[in-house]
Every structure is written in C-alpha cells, then in structure tokens.
Design a protein around this motif. Sequence first.
Motif, PDB file in Angstrom:
ATOM      1  N   THR B 235       0.803  -1.232   0.000  1.00 27.25           N
ATOM      2  CA  THR B 235       0.000   0.000   0.000  1.00 27.25           C
ATOM      3  C   THR B 235       0.835   1.280   0.000  1.00 27.25           C
ATOM      4  O   THR B 235       0.313   2.339   0.315  1.00 27.25           O
ATOM      5  N   SER B 237       2.037   3.118  -2.301  1.00 28.08           N
ATOM      6  CA  SER B 237       1.873   4.130  -3.350  1.00 28.08           C
ATOM      7  C   SER B 237       0.380   4.258  -3.614  1.00 28.08           C
ATOM      8  O   SER B 237      -0.399   3.363  -3.272  1.00 28.08           O
ATOM      9  N   ILE B 238       0.016   5.359  -4.233  1.00 31.43           N
ATOM     10  CA  ILE B 238      -1.421   5.585  -4.454  1.00 31.43           C
ATOM     11  C   ILE B 238      -1.976   4.553  -5.441  1.00 31.43           C
ATOM     12  O   ILE B 238      -3.114   4.109  -5.308  1.00 31.43           O
ATOM     13  N   GLU B 239      -1.131   4.115  -6.364  1.00 32.59           N
ATOM     14  CA  GLU B 239      -1.574   3.100  -7.336  1.00 32.59           C
ATOM     15  C   GLU B 239      -1.812   1.762  -6.617  1.00 32.59           C
ATOM     16  O   GLU B 239      -2.810   1.091  -6.837  1.00 32.59           O
ATOM     17  N   PHE B 241      -2.530   1.438  -3.519  1.00 28.42           N
ATOM     18  CA  PHE B 241      -3.711   1.638  -2.661  1.00 28.42           C
ATOM     19  C   PHE B 241      -4.986   1.325  -3.444  1.00 28.42           C
ATOM     20  O   PHE B 241      -5.914   0.704  -2.935  1.00 28.42           O
ATOM     21  N   GLN B 242      -5.021   1.749  -4.720  1.00 29.08           N
ATOM     22  CA  GLN B 242      -6.189   1.481  -5.564  1.00 29.08           C
ATOM     23  C   GLN B 242      -6.384  -0.022  -5.746  1.00 29.08           C
ATOM     24  O   GLN B 242      -7.488  -0.538  -5.695  1.00 29.08           O
ATOM     25  N   THR B 296     -14.442   5.971  -3.432  1.00 31.35           N
ATOM     26  CA  THR B 296     -13.990   4.839  -2.618  1.00 31.35           C
ATOM     27  C   THR B 296     -12.707   5.206  -1.869  1.00 31.35           C
ATOM     28  O   THR B 296     -12.598   4.993  -0.652  1.00 31.35           O
ATOM     29  N   THR B 297     -11.741   5.747  -2.596  1.00 32.74           N
ATOM     30  CA  THR B 297     -10.477   6.121  -1.965  1.00 32.74           C
ATOM     31  C   THR B 297     -10.702   7.242  -0.955  1.00 32.74           C
ATOM     32  O   THR B 297     -10.154   7.222   0.150  1.00 32.74           O
TER      33      THR B 297
END
Lengths: 140, 368
Positions: B235, B237-239, B241-242, B296-297
């Motif tokens: 988790t 990085s933001i990618e 996390f997605q 969602t995020t």
Amino acid sequence: MSDFEPKIIAMVCNWCTYTAADLAGTSRLTYPSNIRIVRLMCTGMIDAKYILKAFLDGADGVFIGGCHPGDCHYINGNLKAVKRITGVGKLLEQFGFDPARLKLQWIGASEGPEFQRHMTEFVAAIQAMGPNPARDCMIL
Amino acid sequence: MHPFVIIKTDGHLSNAVAGFLKKLLTEQIADAVLAAAPTPYSLLPMPTLFTAPDLIEKADPLAPAAPFNSARQAISVLKHDTGKRIALVLRPCEIRALIELAKLKQCSLDNTLLIGIECLGRMENSVYLESASQNPGLTQAFYEDPDLQKHICSSCAICTRFQPVHADISLCLVGMPANECIGLSAETEAGLSVLKQLGFETSEAPARREDQIHRLLDERKASKAALLSENKDKTDSIEKFQRYFADCLNCHNCRVACPVCYCRECVFLTDVFAHDPEVLLRRASKKGMVKLPADTTMFHMTRMAHIAHACVACGHCSSVCPSHIPVADVFIRVAEEIQKLYDYEPGRDLSEAIPLLVFDENTGNEGI
C-alpha cells in the motif's frame, strides 16, 4: 526549470493570508499563475477531506496559509490546524505522497511580499518534485 | 503486583466465570451485567444485558468469538447515568474503544465496574460457529489447546495489547491452566473492594504468568512487524492503494463496525457526497471515466484521517468486509504512524486528551 506546470491549491484564511494575497495584488507583485486560491474563514476549518480531495483529484501541491500564532481572528483556529494538517501530511506520506507537497505557512495581512515569496518558492519546489502520482492512475 | 485471586474452574471454565458474574448480581454489587452470551437460537455469543442472576449462568464471555466490538453496545447502556451500577465484561480492545468514546462524552463511566478479559483472540464468526457446533466445550478447549488458538482472526494474531488496561478487575488466563483455575486481578481500588466484598482471599499471581505473558508479547510483536511491513509493500503508493481497495463495494460496513468512528451522522451519508449527475459527468470527463459508486479512496482515506489516532486495532473492519479486503491491516499500519506522531495511545488513559482537541500555545512561527 522544467516544462511541468503544476496545479496548486492554496487554501488561505480570510483575515491574514487572503489579505496578504490582496496586498500582493494591489502592490503589483507578481507570482506564478499555478496557484488557485480558495478563501476560507480560518485554517482551523480545514477538514482532512479538503486536502485529500485536492490530492486525489490531481493537485500537485496544497498550500495552506493562515495567521501567525496569536493573531488568529478566532483566537486559536490556526493552532488547531497545525495538528490536523500535520496528521494529514503523515497519512499522505504512507501512500507514497511526498509530504512536502502539503505546506502550512503563516502569512500576516501586511505581508504581501512574503506571500509573493512563499508562492514562488512553493511552485518551484513542486516543479522540482514533478507531478502528483495520483494523476497517472485511475482513482476509485 | 496487583492483588490476585485464584478461582477454581474444575474443568468447567465457562461455568466458573458465569458463577463469578452471578455473584455480582446476587451480592448486589451490580444492578446489571453486560456480558457475551449465546442466544437460544445460535451459538454465536452476543453482548447481553443481564439483570436476572439465574439467567446469567448462560453467559460465556470467554468464548473465542465477538461478532462486533461491544464498546458500541456498552455505550448504549451508558449514555447517561441511570443511577444503576453496571458491570461490563469486555475485551481489551473493547475497553480501549469505550475509553475513547467516554473522552468524546458519548458515555459516562462513573457508575460502572469494568471487568477486562485477558484476551487470547477471537475467531471469525463463521470459523467459531463451525468449531463450536462440533465441539460443545470449545471455550475451555480454546484456552487449553494452542492449536485451536491458531484459528484466531488476523488482527488478533498481531495484537500486542491483549491485557486489559483501565479495567477494575482483569480475568487472567495467560499462564493459568484453564481446566483447573483462572485468575482475577484487582487493578483498581474499586476492583479490590468488590473482590473483598465477595469474600475472595487474595494471593500472589503464579510466577509462570510473567514469563508466558512476555513470550506471547514477543511472538505477537514479531507477527505484527512482519504483517505491517508486508502491508507497507502492498500500500505504499497511491496506485497500490487502488489495487488494495479495488474490490471495495462502498457498503461502508467497515465504518459501521468501527467502534471509534464516532460521528453520529457520517459525512458520507450527507449531501456532501450525494453528487448531482453534473458533478459525476464532470468528474468522468477529467480522465474520460469515473468508477461508480465514486469516492472509494476518499472514503477510506477520510476515515483514516478522522480515526487513525483512535484506532484500537480490533480488526472488526476486516471481519465485516464482504470483499474480504484486509481493511484493518492498513488502518493499523497508518494508525501506528499517526499515534506515534501525536504520542498518543487510544484507551491508555481516560485523562489523556484526544490530540486533535488540544493545541500547543507555543507553536512555532514556521508552520510545517
């Protein structure tokens, strides 16, 4: 200087930093046009959501400007902001955002030149950092 | 060392504990007792408010299952002082959450007797129901058999705060032979006076307890470090996390299950996130598409920003996720960082102020 033109959201308080921005304008001080100013009544009203939303929607930097400690129109809103915003910075860091993309700075109403300087420096810093990683992926 | 009382179980752990709780009612130490008990319709123990001494015999607060963090149920009977003294049998994570809710003035702990369980973990509901249907003596077997203890849920397996803090009386199980005896430790003056009133003789805690507590703590610390570092890889990085939350249905079960998600009305239920179609169309046009339901995020990150300082690591957010997302792992990881930042530990001390509610008058002029 790179070709990258960052988009930066500046959330500034009505009483100090917004007035400083106004003063910078009436004094004909120029600063980069990458800044989009959002005027709020106080930095103390900034919820984590506002910052998260800006970053998730692709803002490359978020600048928060408020009154110097002791000068807050609401006595201590700016002090409350410090803790909350430090926490949000820490949170963003966990997911790969450079915490330096989020900056909190006190700029008093009479500090037009200071406003100009901080804006110029922040834009340069973000330019060096490159685009927000959230720009490159689909945010669910 | 706190005064310690040894209670004989004689091969009937659940009955011995229920017997102790019964005495609280018969000796009129408490007007009511909140403790987990199976209902007549299922083996799953539900928090139950007992006033009748003969019915409390069915209570089984040590059953290794907890359908939710009972702090929420506790505050429903502690909203204001009723003039009745209520004893509550809670797990450490439930007490921690209760303390946080008391700080938020959502309940009053003035007229309570907190009985904390030294918690070896809970099983997921489905795992518990299957094991309990095959083994009627599951509660006692769980405390005797280390193999059964391996079936606890993943958040319990990394829990380092398995000893109750802030309880008046702790039910001690580590280092105790559950088929022979368990311990009651008086952690406060109120707890000690209750044990004296019930006529218990205090003694020394068995020496082996300390060793075993340390051993368990070390094991848990190691598992926790491993899980959090694994989670960081998934988790950071933001990618990523997605990817982690990709199967999230926006059902908001995790928020409902969270004992410290304290708002009476969640902002995600308000018009702030009830977007007009124009907003969705505009958002779609930014990147050419937008997943629906949106936000969602935003939902997960906002929840983290709001409650990371108070997360008690109970793991119920993971347990209720219909998509089996390990929600708790990432919340626990982020909470660790935020709690370190604020030098705050939820449930550690009722008098410790919530970090976001206090500020430092001497904040420097530099900003951050």
